[in-house]
Structure formats: structure tokens, C-alpha cells
Design a protein around this motif. Structure first.
Motif, PDB file in Angstrom:
ATOM      1  N   THR A 185      59.822  12.196  45.969  1.00 35.79           N
ATOM      2  CA  THR A 185      59.726  12.488  44.544  1.00 35.79           C
ATOM      3  C   THR A 185      61.115  12.307  43.952  1.00 35.79           C
ATOM      4  OG1 THR A 185      57.893  14.025  44.809  1.00 35.79           O
ATOM      5  CG2 THR A 185      59.204  14.246  42.808  1.00 35.79           C
ATOM      6  N   ALA A 186      61.171  11.582  42.863  1.00 32.35           N
ATOM      7  CA  ALA A 186      62.429  11.395  42.141  1.00 32.35           C
ATOM      8  C   ALA A 186      62.284  12.067  40.781  1.00 32.35           C
ATOM      9  CB  ALA A 186      62.737   9.918  41.962  1.00 32.35           C
ATOM     10  N   VAL A 187      63.269  12.877  40.434  1.00 33.61           N
ATOM     11  CA  VAL A 187      63.301  13.514  39.118  1.00 33.61           C
ATOM     12  C   VAL A 187      64.449  12.881  38.348  1.00 33.61           C
ATOM     13  CG1 VAL A 187      63.569  15.670  37.849  1.00 33.61           C
ATOM     14  CG2 VAL A 187      62.336  15.658  40.033  1.00 33.61           C
ATOM     15  N   VAL A 188      64.093  12.295  37.214  1.00 32.52           N
ATOM     16  CA  VAL A 188      65.058  11.583  36.373  1.00 32.52           C
ATOM     17  C   VAL A 188      65.189  12.348  35.067  1.00 32.52           C
ATOM     18  CG1 VAL A 188      65.506   9.444  35.117  1.00 32.52           C
ATOM     19  CG2 VAL A 188      64.433   9.366  37.385  1.00 32.52           C
ATOM     20  N   GLN A 189      66.426  12.530  34.608  1.00 32.87           N
ATOM     21  CA  GLN A 189      66.672  13.205  33.335  1.00 32.87           C
ATOM     22  C   GLN A 189      67.720  12.443  32.540  1.00 32.87           C
ATOM     23  OE1 GLN A 189      67.903  17.148  34.665  1.00 32.87           O
ATOM     24  NE2 GLN A 189      65.898  17.932  34.082  1.00 32.87           N
ATOM     25  N   PHE A 190      67.567  12.499  31.201  1.00 33.58           N
ATOM     26  CA  PHE A 190      68.550  11.905  30.305  1.00 33.58           C
ATOM     27  C   PHE A 190      68.414  12.578  28.950  1.00 33.58           C
ATOM     28  CE2 PHE A 190      64.834   9.221  30.917  1.00 33.58           C
ATOM     29  CZ  PHE A 190      64.234   9.293  29.677  1.00 33.58           C
ATOM     30  N   PRO A 191      69.517  12.669  28.203  1.00 30.03           N
ATOM     31  CA  PRO A 191      69.435  13.284  26.878  1.00 30.03           C
ATOM     32  C   PRO A 191      68.763  12.342  25.884  1.00 30.03           C
ATOM     33  CG  PRO A 191      71.672  12.555  27.307  1.00 30.03           C
ATOM     34  CD  PRO A 191      70.887  12.307  28.565  1.00 30.03           C
ATOM     35  N   GLY A 203      62.745  12.547  30.530  1.00 28.63           N
ATOM     36  CA  GLY A 203      62.851  12.019  31.882  1.00 28.63           C
ATOM     37  C   GLY A 203      61.504  11.737  32.489  1.00 28.63           C
ATOM     38  N   GLY A 204      61.502  11.694  33.800  1.00 25.84           N
ATOM     39  CA  GLY A 204      60.272  11.417  34.517  1.00 25.84           C
ATOM     40  C   GLY A 204      60.296  12.043  35.890  1.00 25.84           C
ATOM     41  N   CYS A 205      59.106  12.315  36.385  1.00 23.62           N
ATOM     42  CA  CYS A 205      58.921  12.791  37.751  1.00 23.62           C
ATOM     43  C   CYS A 205      58.054  11.741  38.442  1.00 23.62           C
ATOM     44  CB  CYS A 205      58.254  14.158  37.750  1.00 23.62           C
ATOM     45  SG  CYS A 205      58.039  14.843  39.397  1.00 23.62           S
ATOM     46  N   TYR A 206      58.637  11.037  39.398  1.00 23.70           N
ATOM     47  CA  TYR A 206      57.991   9.913  40.057  1.00 23.70           C
ATOM     48  C   TYR A 206      57.674  10.285  41.499  1.00 23.70           C
ATOM     49  CZ  TYR A 206      60.672   7.191  36.525  1.00 23.70           C
ATOM     50  OH  TYR A 206      61.245   6.683  35.377  1.00 23.70           O
ATOM     51  N   TRP A 246      67.448  -1.363  35.810  1.00 29.74           N
ATOM     52  CA  TRP A 246      66.698  -0.190  35.340  1.00 29.74           C
ATOM     53  C   TRP A 246      67.647   0.778  34.637  1.00 29.74           C
ATOM     54  CZ3 TRP A 246      67.123   5.015  36.521  1.00 29.74           C
ATOM     55  CH2 TRP A 246      66.091   5.828  36.050  1.00 29.74           C
ATOM     56  N   ARG A 247      68.803   1.001  35.219  1.00 28.12           N
ATOM     57  CA  ARG A 247      69.778   1.907  34.601  1.00 28.12           C
ATOM     58  C   ARG A 247      70.231   1.370  33.238  1.00 28.12           C
ATOM     59  NH1 ARG A 247      71.525   6.001  37.783  1.00 28.12           N
ATOM     60  NH2 ARG A 247      70.869   5.905  39.960  1.00 28.12           N
ATOM     61  N   ALA A 248      70.402   0.068  33.139  1.00 24.48           N
ATOM     62  CA  ALA A 248      70.785  -0.541  31.860  1.00 24.48           C
ATOM     63  C   ALA A 248      69.670  -0.366  30.832  1.00 24.48           C
ATOM     64  CB  ALA A 248      71.111  -2.014  32.053  1.00 24.48           C
ATOM     65  N   LEU A 249      68.421  -0.503  31.268  1.00 26.15           N
ATOM     66  CA  LEU A 249      67.283  -0.299  30.367  1.00 26.15           C
ATOM     67  C   LEU A 249      67.261   1.129  29.835  1.00 26.15           C
ATOM     68  CD1 LEU A 249      64.482  -1.373  29.244  1.00 26.15           C
ATOM     69  CD2 LEU A 249      63.515  -0.201  31.213  1.00 26.15           C
ATOM     70  N   ILE A 250      67.478   2.100  30.703  1.00 22.66           N
ATOM     71  CA  ILE A 250      67.502   3.509  30.285  1.00 22.66           C
ATOM     72  C   ILE A 250      68.657   3.730  29.308  1.00 22.66           C
ATOM     73  CG2 ILE A 250      67.822   5.897  31.064  1.00 22.66           C
ATOM     74  CD1 ILE A 250      65.078   4.703  31.784  1.00 22.66           C
ATOM     75  N   GLU A 265      70.111   1.562  27.379  1.00 24.40           N
ATOM     76  CA  GLU A 265      69.822   0.899  26.103  1.00 24.40           C
ATOM     77  C   GLU A 265      68.752   1.652  25.311  1.00 24.40           C
ATOM     78  OE1 GLU A 265      67.513  -3.109  24.843  1.00 24.40           O
ATOM     79  OE2 GLU A 265      69.142  -3.368  26.293  1.00 24.40           O
ATOM     80  N   LYS A 266      67.708   2.100  25.991  1.00 24.05           N
ATOM     81  CA  LYS A 266      66.571   2.749  25.314  1.00 24.05           C
ATOM     82  C   LYS A 266      66.935   4.147  24.816  1.00 24.05           C
ATOM     83  CE  LYS A 266      62.001   2.549  24.613  1.00 24.05           C
ATOM     84  NZ  LYS A 266      61.397   1.550  23.755  1.00 24.05           N
ATOM     85  N   TYR A 267      67.698   4.902  25.615  1.00 22.41           N
ATOM     86  CA  TYR A 267      67.953   6.307  25.306  1.00 22.41           C
ATOM     87  C   TYR A 267      69.408   6.630  24.988  1.00 22.41           C
ATOM     88  CZ  TYR A 267      63.310   6.539  27.314  1.00 22.41           C
ATOM     89  OH  TYR A 267      61.980   6.319  27.587  1.00 22.41           O
ATOM     90  N   GLY A 268      70.304   5.666  25.174  1.00 27.20           N
ATOM     91  CA  GLY A 268      71.700   5.874  24.816  1.00 27.20           C
ATOM     92  C   GLY A 268      72.492   6.727  25.787  1.00 27.20           C
ATOM     93  N   ALA A 269      71.999   6.853  27.014  1.00 29.88           N
ATOM     94  CA  ALA A 269      72.706   7.672  28.004  1.00 29.88           C
ATOM     95  C   ALA A 269      72.342   7.200  29.408  1.00 29.88           C
ATOM     96  CB  ALA A 269      72.330   9.140  27.845  1.00 29.88           C
ATOM     97  N   ASP A 270      73.230   7.491  30.346  1.00 23.18           N
ATOM     98  CA  ASP A 270      72.928   7.190  31.746  1.00 23.18           C
ATOM     99  C   ASP A 270      71.968   8.232  32.295  1.00 23.18           C
ATOM    100  OD1 ASP A 270      74.503   4.871  32.149  1.00 23.18           O
ATOM    101  OD2 ASP A 270      76.305   6.127  32.225  1.00 23.18           O
TER     102      ASP A 270
END
Length: 105
Positions: free
Chosen positions: A3-9, A51-54, A70-74, A76-81
Motif C-alpha cells: 500500500t502506498a499513501v501519497v499526500q500533497f498540499p 492524495g491517494g491510497c494505492y 509521475w512526480r512531474a505530473l503531480i 504540475e497538477k497540484y503545484g507541489a511535490d
């Protein structure tokens, strides 16, 4: 399983409806993704964290997704790493299929 938990502001003041619209715009890219069992989008309106729980079949499948593109997409889309944390998932309860899924050690 992993399980991967991803978070971003997200932008301050983002509403649930706005977060849902953003998430719906990216959801199709995860359909049929090799090794991905399930993805749940996450949103905390109090802190404007998204974020997401995968759940993945294995770590290699998870790491294949979280590449530089993928990190670049995030970013660009959300303005944060994004912050990504991995967890071994030895047991999963699935109430849709009415089963308990376990990893064989």
C-alpha cells in the motif's frame, strides 16, 4: 501486497467538489494500470491536503508508477511535490467480494 499513501498540499480553500473534479480528471489514467489493485483518492478539507491510497500487487509495480514523469505530473497538477510512503499489506478485508485476502510469506 504493497500500500502506498501519497499526500500533497492543494490550494488553500479547495472545496470537496473542486477536489473531486480534479481527481476525476486524473482517474482514467489509473484504469488498467499494471499491478494496481485499487486506488482511493484522499482529501482533507481542513488542511487542504489531497492524495491517494494505492494497493499494488507488489513493490515493483508501485515503484514503476512513482517515476520522474509521475512526480512531474503531480507537481504540475497540484503545484507541489508528493510525499510517498510504502507499507507492506499482509492482510486486506474486501467487503465487496466478501473475502479476506492474505499474502503468502
Amino acid at each position: 501486497m504493497i500500500t502506498a499513501v501519497v499526500q500533497f498540499p492543494l490550494a488553500e480553500g479547495t472545496t470537496l467538489a473542486e477536489a473531486q473534479a480534479i481527481f476525476e480528471s486524473t482517474a482514467p489514467r489509473y484504469l488498467g494500470l499494471a499491478g494496481l489493485i485499487r486506488k482511493n483518492y484522499l482529501f482533507d478539507p481542513e488542511t487542504c491536503v489531497g492524495g491517494g491510497c494505492y494497493t499494488f500487487e507488489n513493490r515493483a509495480a508501485a515503484e514503476a508508477l512513482y517515476n520522474d514523469a509521475w512526480r512531474a505530473l503531480i507537481r504540475e497538477k497540484y503545484g507541489a511535490d508528493p510525499e510517498v510512503r510504502f507499507f507492506e499489506t499482509p492482510v486486506m478485508v474486501d467487503n465487496v467480494s466478501n473475502e479476506i485476502i492474505t499474502e503468502t510469506p
